[in-house]
Motif scaffolding. Structure first.
Motif: not given
Length: 141
Positions: A25, A79-80, A82-83, A85, A92
């Protein structure tokens, strides 16, 4: 009759460690810390937090820093950045996040996320907040 050899325990341990390593993470955000600046000069994370609360986003999403019920309908949004898509479909980027927030069914007609009637400035404020939240947790090298 030949016995089937047991798998080498060292190989099993290495495989487990590689799987765990893939679940880290601590990865940095995909877009830079100042990505919110690309949303528009007037984008405000503070207004974004207020809009998230007012529009009821926490009815479906857990959003760090915004009070709401413990929701599990939609994905948590902490954690948007780090995504890879947005909504599993769009690369993203800040612009794609704003596009998604403004009209999710236009991007994916099968989504459960409704069109909340956000104007572009409101979507930019929310995107600025979500990016800011993720950037606060990013580790610096």
């Amino acid at each position: 009759m030949r016995r089937i050899a047991r798998p080498n325990r060292l190989l099993l341990v290495l495989a487990a460690l590689s799987v765990l390593g893939a679940c880290r993470d601590g990865e940095p955000p995909l877009f830079p810390v100042d990505a919110a600046q690309g949303l528009g000069e007037q984008a405000s994370p503070e207004r974004g937090a207020r809009l998230i609360a007012e529009r009821g986003c926490t009815a479906c999403h857990t959003v760090p820093g915004v009070r709401g019920p413990a929701s599990r309908v939609g994905p948590p949004l902490g954690n948007l950045a780090r995504q890879a898509y947005v909504a599993g479909l769009l690369p993203n980027t800040p612009d794609n996040l704003v596009r998604w927030l403004m009209d999710p069914p236009a991007v994916n007609p099968r989504t459960a996320m409704p069109d909340m009637g956000l104007q572009r400035a409101e979507a930019e404020d929310i995107a600025a907040y979500l990016m800011q939240r993720a950037d606060r947790h990013a580790r610096t090298p």
